[in-house]
Design a protein around this motif. Structure first.
Motif, PDB file in Angstrom:
ATOM      1  N   MET A  57       0.358  -1.216   0.125  1.00  0.00           N
ATOM      2  CA  MET A  57       0.040   0.473   0.194  1.00  0.00           C
ATOM      3  C   MET A  57       0.676   1.115  -0.139  1.00  0.00           C
ATOM      4  O   MET A  57       0.439   2.268  -0.632  1.00  0.00           O
ATOM      5  CB  MET A  57      -0.948   0.113   1.243  1.00  0.00           C
ATOM      6  CG  MET A  57      -2.269  -1.151   0.973  1.00  0.00           C
ATOM      7  SD  MET A  57      -3.444  -0.994   2.478  1.00  0.00           S
ATOM      8  CE  MET A  57      -3.843   0.539   3.243  1.00  0.00           C
ATOM      9  N   ILE A  58       2.249   0.853   1.079  1.00  0.00           N
ATOM     10  CA  ILE A  58       2.881   2.761   1.019  1.00  0.00           C
ATOM     11  C   ILE A  58       3.453   2.801  -0.466  1.00  0.00           C
ATOM     12  O   ILE A  58       3.684   3.861  -0.986  1.00  0.00           O
ATOM     13  CB  ILE A  58       3.889   1.898   1.971  1.00  0.00           C
ATOM     14  CG1 ILE A  58       3.373   2.232   3.040  1.00  0.00           C
ATOM     15  CG2 ILE A  58       5.169   3.330   2.061  1.00  0.00           C
ATOM     16  CD1 ILE A  58       3.853   2.491   4.459  1.00  0.00           C
ATOM     17  N   ASP A  59       3.479   1.397  -1.197  1.00  0.00           N
ATOM     18  CA  ASP A  59       4.253   1.778  -2.392  1.00  0.00           C
ATOM     19  C   ASP A  59       3.450   2.472  -4.104  1.00  0.00           C
ATOM     20  O   ASP A  59       3.945   3.086  -5.220  1.00  0.00           O
ATOM     21  CB  ASP A  59       4.807   0.460  -2.730  1.00  0.00           C
ATOM     22  CG  ASP A  59       5.287   0.087  -4.287  1.00  0.00           C
ATOM     23  OD1 ASP A  59       6.255   1.211  -4.285  1.00  0.00           O
ATOM     24  OD2 ASP A  59       5.354  -0.227  -5.087  1.00  0.00           O
ATOM     25  N   ARG A  60       2.124   1.934  -3.644  1.00  0.00           N
ATOM     26  CA  ARG A  60       1.148   2.283  -4.299  1.00  0.00           C
ATOM     27  C   ARG A  60       1.090   3.869  -4.550  1.00  0.00           C
ATOM     28  O   ARG A  60       1.013   4.681  -5.498  1.00  0.00           O
ATOM     29  CB  ARG A  60      -0.120   1.189  -4.160  1.00  0.00           C
ATOM     30  CG  ARG A  60       0.171  -0.235  -5.193  1.00  0.00           C
ATOM     31  CD  ARG A  60      -0.918   0.249  -4.646  1.00  0.00           C
ATOM     32  NE  ARG A  60      -1.278  -1.960  -4.780  1.00  0.00           N
ATOM     33  CZ  ARG A  60      -2.115  -2.408  -5.147  1.00  0.00           C
ATOM     34  NH1 ARG A  60      -3.080  -2.133  -4.153  1.00  0.00           N
ATOM     35  NH2 ARG A  60      -2.245  -4.437  -5.585  1.00  0.00           N
ATOM     36  N   ARG A  61       1.352   3.841  -3.275  1.00  0.00           N
ATOM     37  CA  ARG A  61       0.507   5.371  -2.328  1.00  0.00           C
ATOM     38  C   ARG A  61       1.998   6.433  -2.707  1.00  0.00           C
ATOM     39  O   ARG A  61       1.604   7.761  -3.855  1.00  0.00           O
ATOM     40  CB  ARG A  61       0.664   5.802  -1.273  1.00  0.00           C
ATOM     41  CG  ARG A  61      -0.486   5.464  -0.938  1.00  0.00           C
ATOM     42  CD  ARG A  61      -0.473   5.502   0.974  1.00  0.00           C
ATOM     43  NE  ARG A  61      -1.948   5.077   1.194  1.00  0.00           N
ATOM     44  CZ  ARG A  61      -2.245   5.129   2.695  1.00  0.00           C
ATOM     45  NH1 ARG A  61      -1.408   5.822   3.397  1.00  0.00           N
ATOM     46  NH2 ARG A  61      -3.164   4.159   2.722  1.00  0.00           N
TER      47      ARG A  61
END
Length: 69
Positions: A57-61
């Motif tokens: 999720m952090i990578d996508r953000r």
């Protein structure tokens, strides 16, 4: 991204195979005999899955923020 996930998965499986050669401990035997070892394994698996989901999720953000700029 898939390549990193597969690499981590293979490293994890390999470490489990090497762990099989270690001397069994009394605590592990007690957990295994009482059936609590499955609770420990499930808890660890849930933690690892939660961390993996959080990192994805952090990578996508971060990708979204980078693409916006």
């Amino acid at each position: 991204m898939k390549r990193y996930f597969i690499t981590l998965l293979l490293l994890f499986v390999t470490s489990l195979l090497f762990a099989q050669n270690a001397q069994p401990t009394e605590m592990a035997d007690a957990f295994r005999s009482q059936g609590k070892i499955y609770v420990v394994i499930a808890t660890i698996a849930i933690i690892f899955v939660g961390l993996a989901i959080y990192l994805v999720m952090i990578d996508r953000r971060l990708r979204k923020i980078e693409n916006d700029n």
